[in-house]
Write a protein that holds these residues in place. Structure first.
Motif, PDB file in Angstrom:
ATOM      1  N   MET A   1       0.851  -1.183   0.000  1.00 43.24           N
ATOM      2  CA  MET A   1       0.000   0.000   0.000  1.00 43.24           C
ATOM      3  C   MET A   1       0.891   1.238   0.000  1.00 43.24           C
ATOM      4  O   MET A   1       1.802   1.355   0.807  1.00 43.24           O
ATOM      5  N   ARG A   2       0.597   2.140  -0.882  1.00 43.96           N
ATOM      6  CA  ARG A   2       1.337   3.395  -0.950  1.00 43.96           C
ATOM      7  C   ARG A   2       0.643   4.415  -0.061  1.00 43.96           C
ATOM      8  O   ARG A   2      -0.572   4.576  -0.126  1.00 43.96           O
ATOM      9  N   PHE A   3       1.456   5.095   0.752  1.00 45.29           N
ATOM     10  CA  PHE A   3       0.915   6.121   1.627  1.00 45.29           C
ATOM     11  C   PHE A   3       1.982   7.187   1.838  1.00 45.29           C
ATOM     12  O   PHE A   3       3.166   6.957   1.593  1.00 45.29           O
ATOM     13  N   SER A   4       1.537   8.339   2.257  1.00 47.25           N
ATOM     14  CA  SER A   4       2.452   9.417   2.624  1.00 47.25           C
ATOM     15  C   SER A   4       2.053   9.896   4.015  1.00 47.25           C
ATOM     16  O   SER A   4       0.930   9.657   4.466  1.00 47.25           O
ATOM     17  N   VAL A   5       2.973  10.555   4.673  1.00 48.21           N
ATOM     18  CA  VAL A   5       2.701  11.088   6.001  1.00 48.21           C
ATOM     19  C   VAL A   5       2.768  12.602   5.907  1.00 48.21           C
ATOM     20  O   VAL A   5       3.682  13.163   5.301  1.00 48.21           O
ATOM     21  N   ARG A   6       1.777  13.250   6.495  1.00 50.11           N
ATOM     22  CA  ARG A   6       1.708  14.710   6.465  1.00 50.11           C
ATOM     23  C   ARG A   6       1.130  15.222   7.771  1.00 50.11           C
ATOM     24  O   ARG A   6       0.527  14.464   8.538  1.00 50.11           O
ATOM     25  N   ARG A   7       1.302  16.502   8.008  1.00 51.65           N
ATOM     26  CA  ARG A   7       0.723  17.137   9.186  1.00 51.65           C
ATOM     27  C   ARG A   7      -0.800  17.115   9.055  1.00 51.65           C
ATOM     28  O   ARG A   7      -1.349  17.358   7.967  1.00 51.65           O
ATOM     29  N   ALA A   8      -1.478  16.813  10.144  1.00 53.02           N
ATOM     30  CA  ALA A   8      -2.943  16.796  10.129  1.00 53.02           C
ATOM     31  C   ALA A   8      -3.492  18.212   9.992  1.00 53.02           C
ATOM     32  O   ALA A   8      -2.883  19.178  10.449  1.00 53.02           O
ATOM     33  N   ARG A   9      -4.640  18.295   9.356  1.00 49.09           N
ATOM     34  CA  ARG A   9      -5.354  19.556   9.186  1.00 49.09           C
ATOM     35  C   ARG A   9      -6.680  19.459   9.951  1.00 49.09           C
ATOM     36  O   ARG A   9      -7.168  18.362  10.206  1.00 49.09           O
ATOM     37  N   PRO A  10      -7.284  20.587  10.290  1.00 46.84           N
ATOM     38  CA  PRO A  10      -8.573  20.536  10.982  1.00 46.84           C
ATOM     39  C   PRO A  10      -9.615  19.676  10.255  1.00 46.84           C
ATOM     40  O   PRO A  10     -10.413  18.988  10.891  1.00 46.84           O
ATOM     41  N   ALA A  11      -9.570  19.683   8.935  1.00 46.58           N
ATOM     42  CA  ALA A  11     -10.540  18.895   8.156  1.00 46.58           C
ATOM     43  C   ALA A  11     -10.345  17.386   8.330  1.00 46.58           C
ATOM     44  O   ALA A  11     -11.225  16.608   7.961  1.00 46.58           O
ATOM     45  N   ASP A  12      -9.227  16.965   8.907  1.00 42.17           N
ATOM     46  CA  ASP A  12      -8.960  15.538   9.129  1.00 42.17           C
ATOM     47  C   ASP A  12      -9.599  15.015  10.411  1.00 42.17           C
ATOM     48  O   ASP A  12      -9.515  13.814  10.695  1.00 42.17           O
ATOM     49  N   ALA A  13     -10.219  15.866  11.196  1.00 40.20           N
ATOM     50  CA  ALA A  13     -10.714  15.458  12.512  1.00 40.20           C
ATOM     51  C   ALA A  13     -11.618  14.230  12.442  1.00 40.20           C
ATOM     52  O   ALA A  13     -11.461  13.290  13.238  1.00 40.20           O
ATOM     53  N   GLY A  14     -12.559  14.205  11.535  1.00 43.47           N
ATOM     54  CA  GLY A  14     -13.470  13.060  11.433  1.00 43.47           C
ATOM     55  C   GLY A  14     -12.743  11.781  11.081  1.00 43.47           C
ATOM     56  O   GLY A  14     -13.007  10.720  11.662  1.00 43.47           O
ATOM     57  N   ALA A  15     -11.805  11.860  10.152  1.00 39.07           N
ATOM     58  CA  ALA A  15     -11.051  10.678   9.736  1.00 39.07           C
ATOM     59  C   ALA A  15     -10.131  10.194  10.856  1.00 39.07           C
ATOM     60  O   ALA A  15      -9.984   8.984  11.063  1.00 39.07           O
ATOM     61  N   VAL A  16      -9.507  11.119  11.571  1.00 41.94           N
ATOM     62  CA  VAL A  16      -8.654  10.737  12.698  1.00 41.94           C
ATOM     63  C   VAL A  16      -9.498  10.056  13.772  1.00 41.94           C
ATOM     64  O   VAL A  16      -9.103   9.024  14.327  1.00 41.94           O
ATOM     65  N   ALA A  17     -10.672  10.587  14.040  1.00 41.22           N
ATOM     66  CA  ALA A  17     -11.573   9.958  15.014  1.00 41.22           C
ATOM     67  C   ALA A  17     -11.990   8.568  14.542  1.00 41.22           C
ATOM     68  O   ALA A  17     -12.046   7.624  15.348  1.00 41.22           O
ATOM     69  N   ASP A  18     -12.264   8.403  13.249  1.00 40.60           N
ATOM     70  CA  ASP A  18     -12.617   7.084  12.710  1.00 40.60           C
ATOM     71  C   ASP A  18     -11.507   6.074  12.968  1.00 40.60           C
ATOM     72  O   ASP A  18     -11.766   4.946  13.394  1.00 40.60           O
ATOM     73  N   VAL A  19     -10.263   6.487  12.695  1.00 42.01           N
ATOM     74  CA  VAL A  19      -9.121   5.593  12.906  1.00 42.01           C
ATOM     75  C   VAL A  19      -8.992   5.258  14.385  1.00 42.01           C
ATOM     76  O   VAL A  19      -8.817   4.089  14.759  1.00 42.01           O
ATOM     77  N   HIS A  20      -9.086   6.257  15.232  1.00 40.73           N
ATOM     78  CA  HIS A  20      -8.964   6.040  16.676  1.00 40.73           C
ATOM     79  C   HIS A  20     -10.026   5.066  17.174  1.00 40.73           C
ATOM     80  O   HIS A  20      -9.713   4.109  17.897  1.00 40.73           O
ATOM     81  N   LEU A  21     -11.255   5.292  16.800  1.00 42.42           N
ATOM     82  CA  LEU A  21     -12.348   4.423  17.250  1.00 42.42           C
ATOM     83  C   LEU A  21     -12.182   2.999  16.740  1.00 42.42           C
ATOM     84  O   LEU A  21     -12.311   2.034  17.503  1.00 42.42           O
ATOM     85  N   ALA A  22     -11.886   2.835  15.462  1.00 45.12           N
ATOM     86  CA  ALA A  22     -11.754   1.497  14.879  1.00 45.12           C
ATOM     87  C   ALA A  22     -10.577   0.746  15.487  1.00 45.12           C
ATOM     88  O   ALA A  22     -10.695  -0.438  15.836  1.00 45.12           O
ATOM     89  N   ALA A  23      -9.432   1.412  15.619  1.00 45.11           N
ATOM     90  CA  ALA A  23      -8.241   0.752  16.154  1.00 45.11           C
ATOM     91  C   ALA A  23      -8.430   0.374  17.617  1.00 45.11           C
ATOM     92  O   ALA A  23      -8.052  -0.730  18.036  1.00 45.11           O
ATOM     93  N   THR A  24      -9.030   1.264  18.389  1.00 43.16           N
ATOM     94  CA  THR A  24      -9.246   0.989  19.810  1.00 43.16           C
ATOM     95  C   THR A  24     -10.214  -0.169  19.991  1.00 43.16           C
ATOM     96  O   THR A  24      -9.956  -1.083  20.794  1.00 43.16           O
ATOM     97  N   ARG A  25     -11.295  -0.153  19.266  1.00 43.45           N
ATOM     98  CA  ARG A  25     -12.288  -1.230  19.397  1.00 43.45           C
ATOM     99  C   ARG A  25     -11.718  -2.580  18.969  1.00 43.45           C
ATOM    100  O   ARG A  25     -12.008  -3.609  19.590  1.00 43.45           O
ATOM    101  N   ALA A  26     -10.911  -2.586  17.908  1.00 39.16           N
ATOM    102  CA  ALA A  26     -10.347  -3.851  17.413  1.00 39.16           C
ATOM    103  C   ALA A  26      -9.286  -4.404  18.356  1.00 39.16           C
ATOM    104  O   ALA A  26      -9.240  -5.607  18.614  1.00 39.16           O
ATOM    105  N   ALA A  27      -8.417  -3.529  18.872  1.00 41.08           N
ATOM    106  CA  ALA A  27      -7.289  -3.992  19.684  1.00 41.08           C
ATOM    107  C   ALA A  27      -7.652  -4.229  21.137  1.00 41.08           C
ATOM    108  O   ALA A  27      -7.032  -5.059  21.803  1.00 41.08           O
ATOM    109  N   MET A  28      -8.648  -3.512  21.638  1.00 40.39           N
ATOM    110  CA  MET A  28      -8.947  -3.561  23.075  1.00 40.39           C
ATOM    111  C   MET A  28     -10.447  -3.653  23.346  1.00 40.39           C
ATOM    112  O   MET A  28     -11.029  -2.771  23.978  1.00 40.39           O
ATOM    113  N   PRO A  29     -11.077  -4.732  22.896  1.00 40.07           N
ATOM    114  CA  PRO A  29     -12.519  -4.853  23.104  1.00 40.07           C
ATOM    115  C   PRO A  29     -12.908  -4.955  24.583  1.00 40.07           C
ATOM    116  O   PRO A  29     -14.081  -4.781  24.919  1.00 40.07           O
ATOM    117  N   TYR A  30     -11.954  -5.201  25.435  1.00 41.46           N
ATOM    118  CA  TYR A  30     -12.195  -5.335  26.875  1.00 41.46           C
ATOM    119  C   TYR A  30     -12.343  -3.985  27.578  1.00 41.46           C
ATOM    120  O   TYR A  30     -12.776  -3.931  28.726  1.00 41.46           O
TER     121      TYR A  30
END
Length: 148
Positions: A1-30
């Motif tokens: 998978m090709r990806f780049s890393v960049r500084r987050a922008r305010p418009a990324d808030a929803g996507a960052v929250a999506d990643v946080h929620l999905a990763a937390t729920r998958a890794a730590m269902p307890y």
């Protein structure tokens, strides 16, 4: 998978929250859900993106991971569960090392064996175990440190 890393922008808030929620729920269902999804999304937008230095991994316009640094603390490092194991977390951790050349600490729950192994394989050292009394979840945690 090709990806780049960049500084987050305010418009990324929803996507960052999506990643946080999905990763937390998958890794730590307890973990107990102490906050509603809306509260978590507001916290990402109003606290994490405002207070922390946040960088995102972007794969063709889709945020698939992020790292958040608060001073000498690596506050969050999350990657979408469906793209883990493709170097995204490693790239974000390497960026944290570049941005904090004097080192940093991070906290991880003791039961999160996958994350602990990830950090240990990349040179972080366990420096403290707690009974969880100091975190909202009351879950035993571990403090790791990276020192160059």
């Amino acid at each position: 998978m090709r990806f780049s890393v960049r500084r987050a922008r305010p418009a990324d808030a929803g996507a960052v929250a999506d990643v946080h929620l999905a990763a937390t729920r998958a890794a730590m269902p307890y973990l107990p859900e102490l906050h509603t999804e809306r509260e978590t999304r507001d916290w990402v937008r109003d606290v994490v993106l405002d207070r922390d230095e946040v960088h995102v991994a972007d794969a063709e316009g889709r945020v698939v991971g992020f790292v958040a640094l608060a001073g000498s603390l690596l506050d969050h490092l999350n990657v979408e569960p469906d793209v883990q194991g493709r170097g995204i977390g490693s790239a974000l951790l390497e960026l944290a090392k570049e941005l904090r050349p004097d080192g940093f600490d991070l906290w991880v729950f003791q039961r999160n064996a996958k994350a602990r192994a990830f950090y240990e394989r990349r040179g972080l050292r366990l420096v403290e175990l707690t009974d969880g009394a100091g975190n909202d979840e009351r879950e035993p945690d571990a403090r790791y440190a990276w020192r160059p």
